[in-house]
Structures are given as C-alpha cells and as structure tokens.
Scaffold this motif. Structure first.
Motif, short mmCIF file in Angstrom:
data_model
loop_
_atom_site.label_atom_id
_atom_site.label_comp_id
_atom_site.label_asym_id
_atom_site.label_seq_id
_atom_site.Cartn_x
_atom_site.Cartn_y
_atom_site.Cartn_z
N GLU A 66 -4.19 -16.29 -12.46
CA GLU A 66 -4.55 -16.67 -11.08
C GLU A 66 -4.86 -15.43 -10.25
N SER A 67 -4.12 -14.35 -10.47
CA SER A 67 -4.37 -13.13 -9.70
C SER A 67 -5.71 -12.52 -10.07
N TYR A 68 -6.08 -12.58 -11.35
CA TYR A 68 -7.39 -12.09 -11.77
C TYR A 68 -8.50 -12.90 -11.11
N MET A 69 -8.34 -14.23 -11.09
CA MET A 69 -9.34 -15.09 -10.47
C MET A 69 -9.45 -14.79 -8.96
N ARG A 70 -8.31 -14.61 -8.33
CA ARG A 70 -8.30 -14.33 -6.90
C ARG A 70 -9.02 -13.01 -6.60
N LEU A 71 -8.77 -12.00 -7.42
CA LEU A 71 -9.46 -10.72 -7.24
C LEU A 71 -10.95 -10.87 -7.51
N ALA A 72 -11.31 -11.60 -8.54
CA ALA A 72 -12.72 -11.81 -8.87
C ALA A 72 -13.47 -12.45 -7.71
N LEU A 73 -12.86 -13.46 -7.09
CA LEU A 73 -13.51 -14.14 -5.97
C LEU A 73 -13.55 -13.23 -4.73
N ALA A 74 -12.46 -12.51 -4.49
CA ALA A 74 -12.42 -11.62 -3.32
C ALA A 74 -13.44 -10.51 -3.44
N ALA A 75 -13.65 -10.01 -4.68
CA ALA A 75 -14.60 -8.93 -4.91
C ALA A 75 -16.02 -9.44 -5.12
N GLU A 76 -16.17 -10.77 -5.08
CA GLU A 76 -17.49 -11.43 -5.20
C GLU A 76 -18.21 -11.03 -6.49
N VAL A 77 -17.46 -10.98 -7.59
CA VAL A 77 -18.08 -10.60 -8.87
C VAL A 77 -19.01 -11.67 -9.41
N PHE A 78 -18.86 -12.90 -8.93
CA PHE A 78 -19.75 -13.98 -9.39
C PHE A 78 -20.98 -14.13 -8.50
N GLN A 79 -21.05 -13.30 -7.46
CA GLN A 79 -22.18 -13.29 -6.54
C GLN A 79 -22.38 -14.65 -5.86
#
Length: 332
Positions: A164-177
């Motif tokens: 969950e923390s990885y997903m939260r960081l991914a979304l916060a960092a906008e890695v999926f654009q």
C-alpha cells in the motif's frame, strides 16, 4: 468263524478314529462358511462404514479449513471491470520497506521510510523508488499488463502494508502520468511475508483482480536477487522459463558486494534447501513479520492453488521436493 469280542471292539475303535478327522473337517467348513445373504450383509456393512468415514473426514476437513467453504455472499461483492479480462501480463514489484511520508519530493530521505537497521545507507531507498518507477514504465509499455505491488504489514511501527505504501508513493509521484487519480492497471497484494510469497501471492492477486491467471510474469527487483527468483522461486512454482523475465535494479556499487554476500547466506542458500520456505529459519522469518496476525484470501479466490499454497515437503537437497500436482499454468 465269528470274530471275537476283542477283535470287534478294535475294529470299531479303528473306524471311529478314521472317520473323526473327516467329520471334524466338514463341521469346521460348515461353521466357517457364509450363506449368500450373510455375505451380502457383510458387504453392505463395509460400504456403510466407508461412506460414514469419508463423510466425517470431509466434515472435519471443512471445520478445520473454513476458508475452503464456498461463500457466495463473499464473492457476490466482486464486480470486475470487463477490460481486466484482457490482461495477461503480470508485473510484480516486491516491497522491501514502508514509505511513511506524504511529500514525494522527499522520497529519497531515509527518515521518510520505515527501515530495518541493515537497510540504512547504500542507496536502498533510491532502489525502492527505482523499482516502483520501472514497474510503472512496464505497464505503460504493455496495455495487457497489470502491475502488482506486493508486501504485507511487516513493521511494528506502521499500520500500513509495504504494498500500500508503494502504491501511495507511486500515485503521489505521478509515475503513472494520471495525476493523483488511481491507475486501473495497478493494484496491491497485501499479505506476502517473503520473496517466495511475493511471487506466488501476486499470481493469486492477478487471478482475483482479472478472474484468470497470467500467461507471462515479469519481476522488478534487486539484481543480486535474480538467482533466488529465477532459479529457486520460479522452479518451485514450476512457472515456465520462456514466460518469465527478471529485471534487476542494483544498489550503489560500493555496497553491491556486501549485499550479494548477504543474499547468498540469508536468501539463496536457505531457499535452496527449503524451496517453499515452510521450515525452520524461513518459517521463523514469516512468523516474525506477521506481527498483526494477517490471513490471506487466496484459498477462497484461487481454489486451484490450495494444494500448492499448503505444500511443505521435508527439507532435502537442492531442487528436491517439487510440488507435483496440477497447476493452472501447466500445458494442456
């Protein structure tokens, strides 16, 4: 000339002795033989006994393993996106720590993560985010790919899971654009306690999310763990090598040799003798990491994997004790 009384008596005794064994044998055969009706009754009794035994064993099995009982009420809450049925490629990013921050700009600071002592220094935090970023790139390159961040609630000082923390960081960092909006081809697997479970449970999570099993698996992780995943975990799951890819992202080169030595001693060698991680040292690690007594859902959602998830052969030489049952990814 008539025989004397003595002669007559000896002959009579002789005849009695000659016929006695014959009579005794016939009597024994008569007493020991069964009538047809008796044989039928005996057979019926055996059938009823076996049936009763099997029924009671089934009852005890279900009581001990309630997760095996089909629950239509539970499954009725699932509503999958029809587009998910088109996904075939599983991309796994195993978790190694928990990001506790809120500002993605500070993601490379170690105080923004819940780390083990050995994880401080050496560029590990940078490697964690590199894994996340590479996984996001892969699902954007392949429209049939699903990204699964995998890792359970393994830290006593955090109430969240690694995944969950990885997903939260991914979304916060906008890695999926996609801004901070959820990305529908990324999900979490929140129960794995080690690398073997990262692999197996992510396959199960793919099945939960899409309704089917993947045909291809790519894992993004440390380069020094390549052999563990490729030679041991993949072999233990009997996943076909031609449908498997491992992408390694290294640590700082100054710490790579130390990390490789630690991996061999604490990872590769124990798993080479205990492929399914269910004995002694590896089992102890799982118990230590399951601080909040979590149970996974995959017995229910992936019944085809029940026997594999419970498989625990005796410890033996390298490569021995492989699961021999049927697997969903076996060739037809």
């Amino acid at each position: 000339m008539l025989p004397s009384p003595a002669t007559f008596s000896r002959r009579a005794i002789s005849r009695r002795h000659a016929t006695a064994p014959r009579r005794n044998t016939k009597l024994f055969e008569l007493l020991s033989s069964r009538a047809r009706l008796t044989n039928f009754g005996f057979l019926l009794l055996v059938v009823l006994t076996v049936t009763s035994l099997l029924y009671n064993l089934r009852f005890l099995f279900l009581v001990r393993h309630p997760e095996y009982i089909n629950s239509s009420a539970l499954l009725s809450t699932i509503s999958r996106d029809p587009a998910a049925r088109q996904l075939t490629h599983l991309v796994i990013v195993p978790g190694h720590a928990i990001w506790k921050g809120t500002d993605p700009e500070l993601r490379l600071r170690e105080d923004q993560w819940v780390l083990e002592d050995y994880q401080n220094g050496g560029g590990r935090v940078a490697a964690f985010f590199a894994h996340i970023l590479r996984g996001a790139e892969l699902v954007q390159e392949d429209e049939k790919a699903l990204l699964v961040f995998s890792g359970g609630q393994t830290r006593s000082t955090s109430t969240t899971t690694e995944a969950e923390s990885y997903m939260r960081l991914a979304l916060a960092a906008e890695v999926f654009q996609t801004g901070s909006s959820p990305f529908n081809r990324a999900t979490t697997e929140d129960h794995a306690l080690d690398s073997f479970q990262n692999f197996l449970f992510s396959i199960a999570r793919f099945r939960e999310y899409t309704g089917k099993y993947p045909t291809k698996v790519t894992i993004v992780g440390y380069e020094f763990k390549r052999a563990r995943f490729t030679d041991l975990h993949r072999a233990a799951l009997r996943w076909p090598i031609e449908q498997f890819k491992y992408i390694g992202v290294d640590l700082d080169v100054d710490h790579h040799a130390t990390a490789e030595a630690g991996e061999r001693q604490s990872g590769y060698l124990p798993y080479s003798k205990d492929l399914y991680g269910c004995h002694s040292v590896l089992l102890s690690k799982r118990r230590q990491r399951n601080l909040y007594t979590r149970f996974h859902s995959y017995y229910q959602s992936c019944p085809e994997l029940r026997r594999l998830m419970d498989w625990c052969p005796t410890m033996s030489g390298e490569g021995e004790g492989l699961f021999t049952g049927r697997l969903p990814w076996d060739p037809p």
